[in-house]
Motif scaffolding. Sequence first.
Motif, PDB file in Angstrom:
ATOM      1  N   ILE A 155     -26.971-103.892 -26.255  1.00 18.89           N
ATOM      2  CA  ILE A 155     -26.820-103.420 -27.630  1.00 18.89           C
ATOM      3  C   ILE A 155     -25.829-102.273 -27.581  1.00 18.89           C
ATOM      4  O   ILE A 155     -26.035-101.281 -26.885  1.00 18.89           O
ATOM      5  CB  ILE A 155     -28.158-102.987 -28.232  1.00 18.89           C
ATOM      6  CG1 ILE A 155     -29.175-104.125 -28.137  1.00 18.89           C
ATOM      7  CG2 ILE A 155     -27.962-102.566 -29.689  1.00 18.89           C
ATOM      8  CD1 ILE A 155     -30.545-103.786 -28.683  1.00 18.89           C
ATOM      9  N   ARG A 156     -24.727-102.418 -28.283  1.00 19.69           N
ATOM     10  CA  ARG A 156     -23.595-101.499 -28.155  1.00 19.69           C
ATOM     11  C   ARG A 156     -23.418-100.621 -29.392  1.00 19.69           C
ATOM     12  O   ARG A 156     -23.794-100.993 -30.501  1.00 19.69           O
ATOM     13  CB  ARG A 156     -22.300-102.279 -27.895  1.00 19.69           C
ATOM     14  CG  ARG A 156     -22.266-102.924 -26.518  1.00 19.69           C
ATOM     15  CD  ARG A 156     -21.010-103.769 -26.325  1.00 19.69           C
ATOM     16  NE  ARG A 156     -20.853-104.100 -24.918  1.00 19.69           N
ATOM     17  CZ  ARG A 156     -19.951-103.555 -24.106  1.00 19.69           C
ATOM     18  NH1 ARG A 156     -19.108-102.658 -24.575  1.00 19.69           N
ATOM     19  NH2 ARG A 156     -19.877-103.913 -22.848  1.00 19.69           N
ATOM     20  N   THR A 157     -22.819 -99.473 -29.170  1.00 21.07           N
ATOM     21  CA  THR A 157     -22.435 -98.578 -30.251  1.00 21.07           C
ATOM     22  C   THR A 157     -20.964 -98.797 -30.566  1.00 21.07           C
ATOM     23  O   THR A 157     -20.135 -98.824 -29.653  1.00 21.07           O
ATOM     24  CB  THR A 157     -22.659 -97.106 -29.862  1.00 21.07           C
ATOM     25  OG1 THR A 157     -24.035 -96.911 -29.544  1.00 21.07           O
ATOM     26  CG2 THR A 157     -22.261 -96.176 -31.000  1.00 21.07           C
ATOM     27  N   MET A 158     -20.655 -98.971 -31.846  1.00 23.07           N
ATOM     28  CA  MET A 158     -19.269 -99.149 -32.272  1.00 23.07           C
ATOM     29  C   MET A 158     -18.972 -98.231 -33.441  1.00 23.07           C
ATOM     30  O   MET A 158     -19.868 -97.929 -34.238  1.00 23.07           O
ATOM     31  CB  MET A 158     -19.006-100.616 -32.633  1.00 23.07           C
ATOM     32  CG  MET A 158     -19.237-101.550 -31.458  1.00 23.07           C
ATOM     33  SD  MET A 158     -18.559-103.198 -31.702  1.00 23.07           S
ATOM     34  CE  MET A 158     -19.057-103.953 -30.137  1.00 23.07           C
ATOM     35  N   VAL A 159     -17.726 -97.781 -33.522  1.00 17.39           N
ATOM     36  CA  VAL A 159     -17.337 -96.859 -34.582  1.00 17.39           C
ATOM     37  C   VAL A 159     -16.012 -97.312 -35.185  1.00 17.39           C
ATOM     38  O   VAL A 159     -15.289 -98.126 -34.612  1.00 17.39           O
ATOM     39  CB  VAL A 159     -17.202 -95.409 -34.062  1.00 17.39           C
ATOM     40  CG1 VAL A 159     -18.524 -94.921 -33.493  1.00 17.39           C
ATOM     41  CG2 VAL A 159     -16.095 -95.290 -33.009  1.00 17.39           C
ATOM     42  N   ARG A 160     -15.706 -96.764 -36.343  1.00 17.43           N
ATOM     43  CA  ARG A 160     -14.431 -97.060 -37.004  1.00 17.43           C
ATOM     44  C   ARG A 160     -13.290 -96.366 -36.273  1.00 17.43           C
ATOM     45  O   ARG A 160     -13.477 -95.338 -35.594  1.00 17.43           O
ATOM     46  CB  ARG A 160     -14.460 -96.602 -38.459  1.00 17.43           C
ATOM     47  CG  ARG A 160     -14.627 -95.099 -38.634  1.00 17.43           C
ATOM     48  CD  ARG A 160     -14.480 -94.700 -40.093  1.00 17.43           C
ATOM     49  NE  ARG A 160     -14.786 -93.293 -40.311  1.00 17.43           N
ATOM     50  CZ  ARG A 160     -13.931 -92.287 -40.133  1.00 17.43           C
ATOM     51  NH1 ARG A 160     -12.700 -92.542 -39.676  1.00 17.43           N
ATOM     52  NH2 ARG A 160     -14.298 -91.040 -40.369  1.00 17.43           N
ATOM     53  N   THR A 161     -12.118 -96.908 -36.390  1.00 20.54           N
ATOM     54  CA  THR A 161     -10.953 -96.245 -35.831  1.00 20.54           C
ATOM     55  C   THR A 161     -10.721 -94.927 -36.575  1.00 20.54           C
ATOM     56  O   THR A 161     -10.929 -94.839 -37.783  1.00 20.54           O
ATOM     57  CB  THR A 161      -9.696 -97.136 -35.948  1.00 20.54           C
ATOM     58  OG1 THR A 161      -9.482 -97.478 -37.327  1.00 20.54           O
ATOM     59  CG2 THR A 161      -9.856 -98.413 -35.131  1.00 20.54           C
ATOM     60  N   GLY A 162     -10.301 -93.925 -35.848  1.00 21.80           N
ATOM     61  CA  GLY A 162     -10.028 -92.624 -36.444  1.00 21.80           C
ATOM     62  C   GLY A 162     -11.210 -91.686 -36.472  1.00 21.80           C
ATOM     63  O   GLY A 162     -11.053 -90.503 -36.814  1.00 21.80           O
ATOM     64  N   TRP A 280     -25.113-106.428 -30.891  1.00 21.45           N
ATOM     65  CA  TRP A 280     -25.606-107.178 -29.733  1.00 21.45           C
ATOM     66  C   TRP A 280     -24.435-107.938 -29.122  1.00 21.45           C
ATOM     67  O   TRP A 280     -23.833-108.814 -29.772  1.00 21.45           O
ATOM     68  CB  TRP A 280     -26.691-108.164 -30.163  1.00 21.45           C
ATOM     69  CG  TRP A 280     -28.029-107.544 -30.425  1.00 21.45           C
ATOM     70  CD1 TRP A 280     -28.315-106.563 -31.325  1.00 21.45           C
ATOM     71  CD2 TRP A 280     -29.265-107.883 -29.785  1.00 21.45           C
ATOM     72  NE1 TRP A 280     -29.657-106.262 -31.296  1.00 21.45           N
ATOM     73  CE2 TRP A 280     -30.275-107.069 -30.358  1.00 21.45           C
ATOM     74  CE3 TRP A 280     -29.612-108.796 -28.800  1.00 21.45           C
ATOM     75  CZ2 TRP A 280     -31.601-107.138 -29.970  1.00 21.45           C
ATOM     76  CZ3 TRP A 280     -30.945-108.877 -28.414  1.00 21.45           C
ATOM     77  CH2 TRP A 280     -31.926-108.051 -28.988  1.00 21.45           C
ATOM     78  N   MET A 281     -24.136-107.655 -27.855  1.00 26.18           N
ATOM     79  CA  MET A 281     -22.977-108.232 -27.182  1.00 26.18           C
ATOM     80  C   MET A 281     -23.371-108.731 -25.790  1.00 26.18           C
ATOM     81  O   MET A 281     -24.301-108.197 -25.189  1.00 26.18           O
ATOM     82  CB  MET A 281     -21.874-107.178 -27.070  1.00 26.18           C
ATOM     83  CG  MET A 281     -21.329-106.687 -28.410  1.00 26.18           C
ATOM     84  SD  MET A 281     -20.400-107.931 -29.295  1.00 26.18           S
ATOM     85  CE  MET A 281     -18.938-108.012 -28.264  1.00 26.18           C
ATOM     86  N   GLU A 304     -29.451-101.634 -22.479  1.00 23.79           N
ATOM     87  CA  GLU A 304     -29.131-102.810 -21.666  1.00 23.79           C
ATOM     88  C   GLU A 304     -30.397-103.623 -21.414  1.00 23.79           C
ATOM     89  O   GLU A 304     -31.503-103.097 -21.407  1.00 23.79           O
ATOM     90  CB  GLU A 304     -28.510-102.377 -20.340  1.00 23.79           C
ATOM     91  CG  GLU A 304     -27.190-101.646 -20.526  1.00 23.79           C
ATOM     92  CD  GLU A 304     -26.579-101.206 -19.206  1.00 23.79           C
ATOM     93  OE1 GLU A 304     -25.572-101.799 -18.785  1.00 23.79           O
ATOM     94  OE2 GLU A 304     -27.127-100.254 -18.616  1.00 23.79           O
ATOM     95  N   GLY A 305     -30.228-104.940 -21.196  1.00 22.62           N
ATOM     96  CA  GLY A 305     -31.355-105.802 -20.861  1.00 22.62           C
ATOM     97  C   GLY A 305     -31.954-106.554 -22.022  1.00 22.62           C
ATOM     98  O   GLY A 305     -33.038-107.125 -21.898  1.00 22.62           O
ATOM     99  N   ALA A 306     -31.260-106.611 -23.171  1.00 18.78           N
ATOM    100  CA  ALA A 306     -31.758-107.388 -24.295  1.00 18.78           C
ATOM    101  C   ALA A 306     -31.626-108.882 -23.984  1.00 18.78           C
ATOM    102  O   ALA A 306     -30.721-109.299 -23.256  1.00 18.78           O
ATOM    103  CB  ALA A 306     -30.970-107.045 -25.560  1.00 18.78           C
ATOM    104  N   LEU A 307     -32.535-109.684 -24.544  1.00 19.31           N
ATOM    105  CA  LEU A 307     -32.566-111.115 -24.263  1.00 19.31           C
ATOM    106  C   LEU A 307     -32.709-111.922 -25.542  1.00 19.31           C
ATOM    107  O   LEU A 307     -33.283-111.456 -26.525  1.00 19.31           O
ATOM    108  CB  LEU A 307     -33.744-111.462 -23.338  1.00 19.31           C
ATOM    109  CG  LEU A 307     -33.774-110.832 -21.952  1.00 19.31           C
ATOM    110  CD1 LEU A 307     -35.110-111.127 -21.277  1.00 19.31           C
ATOM    111  CD2 LEU A 307     -32.633-111.370 -21.099  1.00 19.31           C
TER     112      LEU A 307
END
Length: 328
Positions: A155-162, A280-281, A304-307
């Motif tokens: 499970i990842r954290t993502m943000v907008r550019t800038g 989720w990646m 980490e470790g999601a299924l």
Amino acid sequence: MLKKNWKKIALAAGLSLTMLTAACGQNESGEGGSEGSGEGSGSNGSSGEESGESSGEQTESSANVGEAVDYTIVGIEPGAGVTAATNTALSEYDNLSGWEQKTSSTAAMLSELRTAYSNEEPIVIVGWNPHFKFAQWDLKYLKDPKNAYGEAEEIRTMVRTGLEEDMPGVYTILDRFKWTLEDSESFLLEAQEKDIETVAQEWVDNNQDKVDEWINGVESVDGKSVELALTPWDSERASSNVVKLALEQKGYDVTLTPVDPSIVFESLANGDVDGSTAAWMPKTHGSFYEEHKENIVDLGPNLEGALTGLAVPTYMDIESIEDLEPAE
């Protein structure tokens, strides 16, 4: 901030999903339990105990599973990434010819699982963890030889550019935010009896040392607005509420907006929200990320470790997706 017209659409989609899936914590089961793999689940495709049979040596009970469940996999929301993965499985496994996935909501799937389990009846569901169902009931993932559901996910954290330039403090806290599957599962166990916001505050109070690792050295502000998008599932509501409290300790005014998974990525790419801890990646939300990745900053895994995969009660005498028989 979300643009006014776009936000009305996004919030309508998110609200409908939230009303259906907010029960994934304290309301969807009405019973205690923790999220995660629990007993009898293990890693994706693991069954706890091996049957000693190959997929080609099916027992009478495994051969009758399809008929008993009307060749139906009980799924969740149509927009979920695991729903798309199940459609992939249906197309890749020849032995699933004639099977269908019944989509509805997480709460509806759990209701059917609860009924089937209480009567020791066969059922095949779309499963994922962290989720309390694996601890509340003895379930197992079916082996996935064709890897339709992929390996263990992040499970990842993502943000907008800038964001790093506009709000370096927010960027730093989101970038530092990490917790374990155990953290998430213990949180979600508590959330069976209390609302998620209350549990989030208790978790932060009991884990201030971890929160300090995320916020130390970040300059405080006076009410600067931050908006985070999230899917309406409990594991993401948990992480988002914890991050919200961490940001608030540095003076930020944080809004959490639950929306459909595809809109999480669209809103990040458009700069309508500042970040999300709900990606989720690489499999579940991979197609949404690929569509928008040029306009999104990926900060890496926060858990980490999601299924994900197909799951059945352990009393069912099957171990693999290949044990299921095609519809006649």
